[in-house]
Design a protein around this motif. Structure first.
Motif, mmCIF file in Angstrom:
data_model
loop_
_atom_site.group_PDB
_atom_site.id
_atom_site.type_symbol
_atom_site.label_atom_id
_atom_site.label_comp_id
_atom_site.label_asym_id
_atom_site.label_seq_id
_atom_site.Cartn_x
_atom_site.Cartn_y
_atom_site.Cartn_z
ATOM 1 N N LYS A 245 0.717 -1.211 0.106
ATOM 2 C CA LYS A 245 -0.096 0.024 -0.083
ATOM 3 C C LYS A 245 0.879 1.257 -0.084
ATOM 4 N N SER A 246 2.206 1.231 0.303
ATOM 5 C CA SER A 246 2.931 2.359 0.194
ATOM 6 C C SER A 246 4.463 1.876 -0.225
ATOM 7 N N LEU A 247 5.281 3.049 -0.949
ATOM 8 C CA LEU A 247 6.648 2.624 -0.906
ATOM 9 C C LEU A 247 7.411 2.104 0.171
ATOM 10 N N ALA A 248 7.095 2.740 1.379
ATOM 11 C CA ALA A 248 7.906 2.587 2.327
ATOM 12 C C ALA A 248 7.728 1.002 2.859
ATOM 13 N N ALA A 249 6.565 0.418 2.730
ATOM 14 C CA ALA A 249 6.173 -0.896 3.123
ATOM 15 C C ALA A 249 6.848 -1.818 2.083
ATOM 16 N N PHE A 250 6.889 -1.427 0.872
ATOM 17 C CA PHE A 250 7.628 -2.351 -0.276
ATOM 18 C C PHE A 250 8.850 -2.214 -0.198
ATOM 19 N N THR A 251 9.605 -1.190 0.120
ATOM 20 C CA THR A 251 11.140 -1.042 0.302
ATOM 21 C C THR A 251 11.707 -1.781 1.482
ATOM 22 N N ALA A 252 10.884 -1.709 2.705
ATOM 23 C CA ALA A 252 11.250 -2.388 3.802
ATOM 24 C C ALA A 252 11.146 -3.794 3.670
ATOM 25 N N SER A 253 9.934 -4.223 2.862
ATOM 26 C CA SER A 253 9.660 -5.923 2.591
ATOM 27 C C SER A 253 11.155 -6.325 1.645
ATOM 28 N N TYR A 254 10.986 -5.415 0.702
ATOM 29 C CA TYR A 254 12.165 -5.835 -0.388
ATOM 30 C C TYR A 254 13.657 -5.948 0.370
ATOM 31 N N TYR A 255 13.895 -5.102 1.253
ATOM 32 C CA TYR A 255 15.384 -5.160 1.709
ATOM 33 C C TYR A 255 15.577 -6.177 2.876
ATOM 34 N N SER A 256 14.256 -6.508 3.586
ATOM 35 C CA SER A 256 14.310 -7.806 4.355
ATOM 36 C C SER A 256 14.745 -9.153 3.668
ATOM 37 N N ILE A 257 14.131 -9.158 2.338
ATOM 38 C CA ILE A 257 14.498 -10.299 1.510
ATOM 39 C C ILE A 257 15.645 -10.371 0.893
ATOM 40 N N MET A 258 16.046 -9.264 0.377
ATOM 41 C CA MET A 258 17.072 -8.875 -0.570
ATOM 42 C C MET A 258 18.554 -8.481 -0.068
ATOM 43 N N ARG A 259 18.226 -7.896 1.200
ATOM 44 C CA ARG A 259 19.417 -7.469 1.744
ATOM 45 C C ARG A 259 19.954 -6.162 1.350
ATOM 46 N N ASN A 260 19.205 -5.388 0.264
ATOM 47 C CA ASN A 260 19.403 -4.261 -0.486
ATOM 48 C C ASN A 260 18.342 -3.411 -0.817
ATOM 49 N N HIS A 261 18.329 -2.270 -1.106
ATOM 50 C CA HIS A 261 17.336 -1.473 -1.339
ATOM 51 C C HIS A 261 16.900 -1.533 -2.863
ATOM 52 N N PRO A 262 15.655 -1.694 -3.512
ATOM 53 C CA PRO A 262 15.212 -1.832 -4.673
ATOM 54 C C PRO A 262 15.608 -0.360 -5.358
ATOM 55 N N ASN A 263 16.038 -0.480 -6.990
ATOM 56 C CA ASN A 263 16.248 0.345 -7.731
ATOM 57 C C ASN A 263 16.329 0.100 -8.868
ATOM 58 N N ARG A 264 15.957 0.987 -10.033
ATOM 59 C CA ARG A 264 15.828 0.775 -11.311
ATOM 60 C C ARG A 264 17.221 0.394 -12.062
#
Length: 266
Positions: A245-264
């Motif tokens: 529902k938000s970019l913050a929720a997505f980036t936090a979830s992404y980081y917990s799995i991938m150990r880095n932040h999403p980027n293009r």
């Protein structure tokens, strides 16, 4: 010489049937635009695959491994596998080894991000692409690369998607894969499995090693990697498209799995 119908340096003799006609102990195969046929195959060589652009899904045994950009996968010899991808372009290198070193590392499947030094070594090795004749420098260089692999490996277990054997659990996984964009309730998943909520949760954790909540998160993040690869959406759009529902929720979830932040530029 090899024909145009080849996979991992092997020559195709029938649908999904490949033979190794390469005389060398080590062989490099670089593809600027990998074309998938999704046939399962195996070979008597261990395989190191480096994904330079795009991503690949490797189906091995009862697991699916995602190998995204700048990651490698080590596959021991004799393991049946097939590869799929919907990436617009897959640029990769495969290095095949007839013999392994005395190290338990080489007996198991490994997926890990390639450190800068390994990437540069692999790029250098591309000069031997599809070379069938013996080359002294190549033999020494690739043996050194192989020897160093266990030291480069920082295991990415989060890129492994477990596939349960129980059909009731498999139906739940299929349901999640088709509905990950919505807020999935445990009651819905239990109904799909015809199990009670408590039994579903217990069996799922026992068979896959992760909870249902973690599996949903894993699928969402892996789907986001596919969307990032298309370069057609902002991160906010991608987060919404995979169920956040938000970019913050997505980036936090992404980081917990991938150990880095999403980027293009992932």
């Amino acid at each position: 010489m090899q024909n145009d119908r080849s996979k991992c340096g092997l020559t195709e003799q029938g649908k999904g049937i490949y033979v190794d006609l390469i005389p060398k102990d080590m062989y490099v195969w670089y593809e600027d635009n990998w074309q998938h046929d999704e046939h399962e195959h195996l070979h008597a060589r261990s395989q190191l695959t480096f994904v330079e652009e795009g991503y690949q899904y490797f189906h091995l045994d009862r697991n699916i491994y995602l190998v995204p950009k700048n990651h490698v996968i080590w596959i021991p010899s004799g393991l049946k596998h097939r590869v799929v991808s919907e990436a617009s372009q897959v640029k990769l290198m495969v290095v095949l080894f007839k013999s392994d070193l005395e190290n338990s590392f080489f007996q198991d499947i490994h997926v890990f991000p390639a450190p800068a030094v390994l990437i540069e070594m692999l790029r250098y090795a591309s000069k031997w692409n599809k070379l069938l004749t013996e080359d002294e420098e190549q033999a020494i260089f690739l043996k050194a690369l192989q020897t160093s692999l266990p030291n480069f490996c920082k295991e990415s277990n989060y890129l492994q998607i477990p596939v349960p054997g129980d059909q009731r659990l498999l139906s739940v996984c299929n349901y999640i894969n088709n509905h990950y964009t919505i807020n999935l309730k445990i009651e819905e998943l239990a109904a799909q499995s015809t199990l009670s909520i408590r039994t579903l949760q217990r069996l799922f954790k026992k068979e896959t090693g992760i909870t249902l909540k973690k599996y949903i998160q894993l699928i969402r993040v892996l789907k986001s990697i596919e969307l990032i690869d298309t370069k057609q959406h902002t991160l906010s759009e991608i987060g919404f498209m995979v169920g956040y529902k938000s970019l913050a929720a997505f980036t936090a979830s992404y980081y917990s799995i991938m150990r880095n932040h999403p980027n293009r530029k992932y």
